[in-house]
Design an enzyme around this catalytic site. Structure first.
Site, short mmCIF file in Angstrom:
data_model
loop_
_atom_site.label_atom_id
_atom_site.label_comp_id
_atom_site.label_asym_id
_atom_site.label_seq_id
_atom_site.Cartn_x
_atom_site.Cartn_y
_atom_site.Cartn_z
N ARG A 29 -11.87 3.11 0.58
CA ARG A 29 -13.07 2.29 0.71
C ARG A 29 -14.33 3.06 1.10
NH1 ARG A 29 -11.77 -3.67 3.25
NH2 ARG A 29 -11.33 -4.59 1.25
N ARG A 38 -11.21 8.08 -6.41
CA ARG A 38 -11.24 6.77 -7.05
C ARG A 38 -11.93 6.85 -8.41
NH1 ARG A 38 -14.95 2.46 -4.34
NH2 ARG A 38 -16.43 3.77 -5.45
N TYR A 151 -1.92 -14.85 -4.55
CA TYR A 151 -2.37 -14.10 -5.73
C TYR A 151 -1.53 -14.44 -6.96
CZ TYR A 151 -5.44 -11.39 -2.75
OH TYR A 151 -6.44 -11.02 -1.89
O1 CP3 Z 1 -4.97 0.13 5.23
C1 CP3 Z 1 -5.09 1.01 4.35
O2 CP3 Z 1 -6.07 1.73 4.26
C2 CP3 Z 1 -3.96 1.23 3.35
C3 CP3 Z 1 -4.27 0.81 2.04
C4 CP3 Z 1 -4.34 -0.67 1.67
C5 CP3 Z 1 -4.94 -1.08 0.44
N1 CP3 Z 1 -4.71 -2.41 0.31
C6 CP3 Z 1 -5.63 -0.21 -0.51
C7 CP3 Z 1 -6.62 -0.80 -1.44
C8 CP3 Z 1 -3.82 -1.81 2.30
C9 CP3 Z 1 -3.12 -1.97 3.66
C10 CP3 Z 1 -4.04 -2.91 1.43
C11 CP3 Z 1 -3.59 -4.28 1.72
C12 CP3 Z 1 -4.15 -5.40 0.94
N2 CP3 Z 1 -4.40 -5.46 -0.40
C13 CP3 Z 1 -4.40 -6.70 1.47
C14 CP3 Z 1 -4.15 -7.11 2.91
C15 CP3 Z 1 -5.22 -6.62 3.83
C16 CP3 Z 1 -6.51 -7.37 3.73
O3 CP3 Z 1 -7.55 -6.69 3.52
O4 CP3 Z 1 -6.51 -8.57 3.90
C17 CP3 Z 1 -4.89 -7.50 0.43
C18 CP3 Z 1 -5.32 -8.95 0.54
C19 CP3 Z 1 -4.88 -6.72 -0.76
C20 CP3 Z 1 -5.23 -7.13 -2.14
C21 CP3 Z 1 -6.35 -6.33 -2.68
N3 CP3 Z 1 -6.25 -5.02 -3.07
C22 CP3 Z 1 -7.71 -6.75 -2.88
C23 CP3 Z 1 -8.23 -8.12 -2.55
C24 CP3 Z 1 -8.40 -5.65 -3.42
C25 CP3 Z 1 -9.83 -5.59 -3.93
C26 CP3 Z 1 -10.85 -5.56 -2.90
C27 CP3 Z 1 -10.71 -4.49 -1.82
O5 CP3 Z 1 -11.35 -3.42 -1.90
O6 CP3 Z 1 -9.98 -4.73 -0.89
C28 CP3 Z 1 -7.49 -4.57 -3.48
C29 CP3 Z 1 -7.77 -3.20 -3.94
C30 CP3 Z 1 -7.60 -2.12 -2.97
N4 CP3 Z 1 -6.48 -1.93 -2.21
C31 CP3 Z 1 -8.52 -1.07 -2.72
C32 CP3 Z 1 -7.90 -0.23 -1.77
C33 CP3 Z 1 -8.44 1.04 -1.19
C34 CP3 Z 1 -9.90 -0.90 -3.36
C35 CP3 Z 1 -9.92 -0.72 -4.83
C36 CP3 Z 1 -9.75 0.70 -5.29
O7 CP3 Z 1 -9.47 1.60 -4.47
O8 CP3 Z 1 -9.90 0.93 -6.50
#
Ligand code: CP3
Length: 341
Positions: A29, A38, A151
């Site tokens: 992020r 990324r 989801y």
């Molecule tokens: O904590 C950490 O840093 C470990 C990595 C991690 C990711 N997703 C990487 C990710 C963790 C623990 C998650 C959990 C996750 N994923 C949750 C639960 C935590 C929360 O925030 O409520 C949920 C709901 C998701 C589903 C999800 N994945 C969404 C809604 C999105 C898009 C928006 C965003 O950036 O969160 C993702 C993509 C995602 N997962 C990214 C990352 C770093 C960003 C997109 C990318 O890297 O291309």
């Protein structure tokens, strides 16, 4: 032996000099070195390539030095392994082109062999453990069955998840079959994560707060608690339910080692509701990291005073936002290290 075991000691409720700190979504992020990766590899390539997942996991350890690492992965690898298509669209988020909408759809969902479908996660854990060199513990995670179902049924993110709720309320039997399949898969998955080397697991119930307290018991907590029971002898389990303050009482009576709290619940109230004995984790408003650094530091110290330094893990109340300057994220971690000095 892990050199910095503050996090594991707080999970056991031991007395500590200062509480441990890490940040939800710390891997990815906001870090420039993550953004560089990324832009080169798509999301699931990053998750499925152990070298990339391990590298992204250790990036925040090098840069801001929290007391625990969390594996870079996603909660949506579970529905993917269960035969549901999941895409990650840039600037949109998760997109599931064939969402679950009928009883037949639920029947087609499989409880997979986790070695076959998710072996890449276990490989990433082994590699990450080598790279961490026992400096800090590694956290593994999964979504709660309810959050995964949100989801799977909705097909994408939502403000209200009304399609997922509608499915539960109009087809409760099918909803329970689906929730149980997700639960069974998650238990197998987390047990293998522990075997591969994670030192604790966290269950993210990001959308638990969409449910009323009564529906929460039936459609979310019932399944989370099965996971907690199944894992409790293997590793410490942290349950983070966003917006789920109303369930802290029930959660506090479970075999969970710690409970996550979001910023809408005061530390005092969270202690009261959870029964006063269990370790709590949270709950800095992620947007508050936009405050000037001296304000962040002051507020972190006040937060520790309010929770108390023992049976407490400093964290945000939800994931770090993409627009947080790295020096502000670092100030949050440093403030905790400066506490009690
Ligand atoms: O904590 C950490 O840093 C470990 C990595 C991690 C990711 N997703 C990487 C990710 C963790 C623990 C998650 C959990 C996750 N994923 C949750 C639960 C935590 C929360 O925030 O409520 C949920 C709901 C998701 C589903 C999800 N994945 C969404 C809604 C999105 C898009 C928006 C965003 O950036 O969160 C993702 C993509 C995602 N997962 C990214 C990352 C770093 C960003 C997109 C990318 O890297 O291309």
């Amino acid at each position: 032996m892990i050199k910095n075991d503050l996090f594991l000691r707080a999970l056991k409720g031991e007395t500590v000099q200062r509480p441990p700190v890490w940040m939800m979504r710390q891997a990815g992020r906001y870090l420039p070195e993550f953004i560089a990766l990324r832009d080169k590899y798509d999301f699931f390539t990053r998750c499925q390539t152990p070298e990339l997942a391990a590298e992204i996991t250790v990036q925040p350890i090098r840069r801001i030095a929290p007391d625990a690492a969390i594996l870079f992965s996603d909660i949506l690898v579970i529905p993917q392994a269960m035969g549901i298509d999941v895409e990650m669209k840039p600037n949109f988020g998760p997109y599931l082109p064939n969402p679950i909408r009928t009883i037949q759809d639920v029947e087609n969902v499989i409880v997979p062999d986790v070695h076959e479908t998710l072996g890449y996660v276990f490989d990433a854990i082994k590699l990450t453990k080598e790279m961490l060199n026992d400096e800090v513990p590694l956290i593994g995670f999964a979504g709660s069955p309810w959050t995964i179902m949100c989801y799977a049924v909705e097909g994408q993110g939502s403000k209200s998840f009304d399609k997922a709720k509608g499915f539960c309320f109009s087809h409760p039997e099918a909803a329970h079959v689906l929730l149980q399949k997700i639960t069974d898969t998650t238990i197998l998955y987390l047990k293998e994560k522990v075997k591969a080397g994670v030192n604790a697991v966290q269950i993210f119930d990001s959308w638990g707060g969409m449910l009323s307290p009564v529906d929460y018991q039936e459609f979310s907590w019932k399944y989370i608690n099965q996971i907690v029971e199944a894992l409790a002898d293997d590793a410490p389990v942290i349950v983070f339910g966003k917006g789920c303050w109303f369930a802290l009482g029930e959660m506090g009576k479970s075999r969970a080692s710690a409970l996550g709290v979001d910023w809408t619940c005061s530390p005092r109230n969270a202690r009261y509701l959870s029964g006063g004995n269990i370790t709590l984790q949270g709950n800095f408003d992620p947007s508050r990291l936009l405050s000037p650094i001296p304000v962040i530091k002051k507020m972190v110290h006040e937060m520790i005073d309010e929770f108390g330094k023992d049976k407490y893990i400093v964290n945000l109340g939800h994931g770090i936002l993409p627009n947080i300057p790295v020096d502000h994220a670092k100030a949050f971690i440093d403030a905790v290290k400066e506490y009690n000095q």
